[in-house]
Scaffold this active site. Structure first.
Site, PDB file in Angstrom:
ATOM      1  N   SER A 551       8.057   2.634   8.752  1.00 57.34           N
ATOM      2  CA  SER A 551       7.502   3.771   8.423  1.00 57.34           C
ATOM      3  C   SER A 551       8.337   5.073   8.811  1.00 57.34           C
ATOM      4  O   SER A 551       9.449   4.936   8.485  1.00 57.34           O
ATOM      5  CB  SER A 551       5.887   4.200   8.876  1.00 57.34           C
ATOM      6  N   ASP A 637       1.921   1.196  -1.730  1.00 56.98           N
ATOM      7  CA  ASP A 637       1.798   1.815  -0.406  1.00 56.98           C
ATOM      8  C   ASP A 637       1.584   3.630  -0.723  1.00 56.98           C
ATOM      9  O   ASP A 637       2.134   4.064  -1.581  1.00 56.98           O
ATOM     10  CB  ASP A 637       3.053   1.893   0.358  1.00 56.98           C
ATOM     11  N   HIS A 671       0.646  -0.246   2.738  1.00 57.21           N
ATOM     12  CA  HIS A 671       1.434   0.277   3.853  1.00 57.21           C
ATOM     13  C   HIS A 671       1.679  -0.666   5.139  1.00 57.21           C
ATOM     14  O   HIS A 671       2.694  -0.758   5.658  1.00 57.21           O
ATOM     15  CB  HIS A 671       1.043   1.660   4.377  1.00 57.21           C
TER      16      HIS A 671
END
Length: 698
Positions: A551, A637, A671
């Site tokens: 991320s 995501d 995600h």
């Protein structure tokens, strides 16, 4: 690699973007068209290429998966937690992907959690929700809410079956076992019940996936009759909703990255108008915890590392100091119980718990033996209690659950997550491993902490392979954590290090402030300094060092690949935020406006634009030698869109074609990647096999 699988060729369609007089050409912007068959075909081809390039690792992947499976007690049960008249817990069953959420009635005289054979149902068990049944017919399952009403009658829960974090909310009658017709689509995380369980509060998002509305749903009525209780129109702010532990108030928390405001509704009056505790002031963050006749206020008003105050719960007004600001000791949260307060604090890079009795008596810190550890309060739904549940772990100690008596200070270990014998039949022994804190010196002279774990006896002569992990954003701290899959690396002689770089919160608020906005590059240079230090101090050598991040940590990976490609043999970037400038320039995308207080607003500020332009990984791909790169992303995501790593890999191949770059896209996840535990283990095995290959240990 097989000749039947060609290297994917990403077409180049130059698209110009002009900001502050700067003309940028993006040849791969077309990949943002998620519904275009050409995009899906390209991602599918990339997956085939990655599978072909890693086919030689298939046996190792299977071995790593099997090691994780064998070391994990597959049929297991969490320690039951008491709420009202029931003990609540979750079970896992061997061979099943998801947990089974259960409860059992509290029996006369029962004051400690009931026990049974590991993983077996408790006598008198009631199954509330079986994740495996919810997942039938789907490749993905995530729960956004799991909330039992105060009277124990209703269960509100929400389900996402695609990974896009848009949940369908449902209500189950726990007496009859039937689902009510009440159903609300497209909700967000979090719910709160009224005191009498007649009303349920929930959240929805706007077109940019920002939670901005709190709704009130009356049980037994159609969702079309639901009422908006609060709406936040300032796009910088997210909204959340929760019921206080005392079950006296519903809290509506409204927060941007730098400013917050809390509204309250008496839980006994669910139709009442929300009342503000303190109006928002730019730059002032505060949170509220109810305690007796007062609201506790944790805040940073003239208190960089936060202070604790209180105000009247009946008529909130001035804040009365309770714990003054102490620079260097970050107050992270306060939990209120009838006769005690428990503060979560952070000092010298470690978490701790501080107990304060209400009224007479001295406060105290709970002591823990290991020099590196992580501790936090667990779920503690009971307000009137003298005993709290806490969780403890370290790089060598599996997740541990304790009950702590706030009066006698007795701490009882209820459960340490078992680690089963490995492939060699040997039982896990934490003394086979060593953990320690090291320090690197950044370019500007700042000392940056590094947590290191390795198998005992690993030589410190530069010969050991090493993985260095980093994040460094949002004040998120990478506190020590135990990992079963990591044991497979450690047992193969790999050193594992965590670089606690600026932008995180490990050393207090200033540590965060020095790694955001126009100081963001400190995050990247700190990480490189940590990597260089590991080599200089004999932990490893650059040709035996792999970097890993996810991320915002994926942004870190992309940045250091450009900044110091010679420092690493490989880089793993998972759901990586590698095209931040394009995303932050587009306020229609999820998260963008709220992120301006983290990164700056390049749309309006030329200085911010130039600064982000200078470090954005996608913008700065250059014609030099890169380490091997594995980028892992998910099609659904919502937080970091899949096309960022897809574009990044395409540009790397075009600009520096001599490198080895792989893109792996989960076509039905979000995600966090795959949702089932076995699927997650296989994903981790895939990554770790690639890492071991780069380290020469495959």
């Amino acid at each position: 690699m097989t000749t039947e699988t060609p290297l994917p060729a990403a077409k180049r369609v130059p698209t110009e973007r002009v900001h502050h007089g700067d003309v940028v050409v993006d040849e791969y912007a077309w990949l943002a068209a998620k519904d275009d068959p050409e995009t899906i075909a390209y991602l599918t081809a990339e997956n085939a290429w990655t599978e072909a390039r890693t086919a030689h690792l298939a046996q190792l992947r299977d071995e790593l998966f099997e090691e994780t499976r064998r070391r994990t007690q597959e049929s297991d049960r969490s320690v039951p937690t008491r709420k009202g008249d029931h003990w609540y817990y979750t079970r896992t069953v061997e061979g099943q992907q998801y947990g089974v959420h259960c409860r059992r009635a509290v029996r006369d005289g029962e004051t400690t959690p009931p026990v049974s054979v590991a993983g077996a149902p408790l006598d008198g068990e009631e199954v509330l929700l079986d994740g495996n049944l919810l997942a039938e017919g789907h490749d993905f399952l995530a729960l956004g809410a799991f909330d039992v009403s105060p009277d124990g009658r209703w269960l509100a829960y929400s389900v996402d079956n695609s990974g896009d974090e848009r949940f369908t909310l449902r209500v189950k009658d726990l007496v009859t076992g039937e689902l009510l017709p009440d159903e609300v689509p497209d909700t967000f995380y979090g719910t709160a019940w009224s005191a009498d369980a007649s009303a349920l509060f929930y959240l929805t998002v706007d077109e940019t996936w920002r939670p901005n509305r709190v709704w009130r749903h009356v049980i037994g009525t159609p969702a079309s009759d639901d009422t908006v209780v609060y709406q936040e129109d300032d796009e910088r702010f997210w909204v959340s909703v929760e019921l206080t532990r005392s079950e006296r108030f519903i809290l509506i928390d409204i927060a941007s990255k730098t400013t917050s405001e809390v509204h309250v509704i008496p839980a006994a009056d669910p139709t009442g108008e929300p009342a503000v505790v303190a109006p928002r002031r730019q730059g002032v963050e505060y949170s509220v915890e109810h305690h007796g006749d007062r609201f506790l206020i944790l805040h940073n008003d003239d208190a960089e590392d936060f202070a604790l105050a209180y105000t009247s719960a009946d008529a909130p007004g001035d804040w009365v100091p309770l714990i003054e600001h102490s620079p260097g000791t970050r107050l992270e949260s306060v939990d209120a119980f009838s006769d005690h307060l428990v503060l979560t604090v952070r000092s010298e890079g470690l978490t701790g718990l501080r107990v304060l009795p209400v009224g007479d008596g001295d406060g105290h810190d709970i002591a823990f033996p290991e020099p590196l550890h992580s501790v936090a309060l667990d779920v503690n739904p009971e307000y009137r209690t003298s005993r709290v549940r806490l969780r403890y772990t370290s790089l060598v100690t599996p997740d541990s659950v304790y009950d702590y008596d706030l009066v006698t200070r007795e701490m009882v270990l209820l459960r340490r997550k078992p680690v089963q014998p490995g492939p060699d039949g040997r039982q896990f022994d934490p003394t086979d491993y060593e953990q320690q804190r090291d320090w690197a010196l950044a370019d500007d002279g700042t000392r940056v902490p590094i947590s290191v774990v390795h198998r005992r006896g690993v030589p410190r002569d530069g010969s050991a392979p090493c993985v260095i992990y980093g994040y460094g954003s949002y004040e998120a701290s990478m506190d020590p954590w135990f990992s079963v899959p990591r044991l497979s690396l450690l047992d193969r002689g790999v050193v594992f290090a965590v670089a606690h770089v600026r932008g995180g919160g490990e050393l207090g608020r200033h540590w965060y402030d020095q790694g955001k906005m126009l100081t963001k590059k400190n995050t990247f240079t700190d990480f490189v300094a940590c990597a260089r230090h590991l080599v200089k101090s004999g932990w490893t050598a650059s040709e035996r060092l792999v970097a890993r991040g996810a991320s915002a940590g994926g942004l870190l990976m992309g940045a250091v690949a450009n900044l110091a490609p010679d420092a690493f043999a490989g880089i793993v970037a998972q759901v990586p935020f590698v095209d931040p400038l394009t995303s932050i320039l587009d306020p229609s995308l999820p998260l963008t406006v709220t992120e301006w207080e983290e990164w700056g607003n390049p749309l309006e500020d030329p200085e911010v634009y130039a600064y982000m332009r200078s470090y954005a990984p996608y913008e700065n791909v250059a014609a030099h030698d890169y380490p091997a790169i594995l980028a892992v992303t998910s099609l659904n995501d919502t937080r970091v869109l899949y096309h960022e790593p897809a574009k990044w890999v395409a540009r790397l191949r075009a600009v520096a074609p001599q490198g080895d770059y792989l893109l792996k896209t989960e076509m039905g996840a979000g995600h966090g990647g795959p949702s089932g535990r076995y699927d997650s283990w296989r994903e981790e095995a895939f990554v770790n096999a690639w890492i071991l290959d780069r380290l020469g240990r495959a």
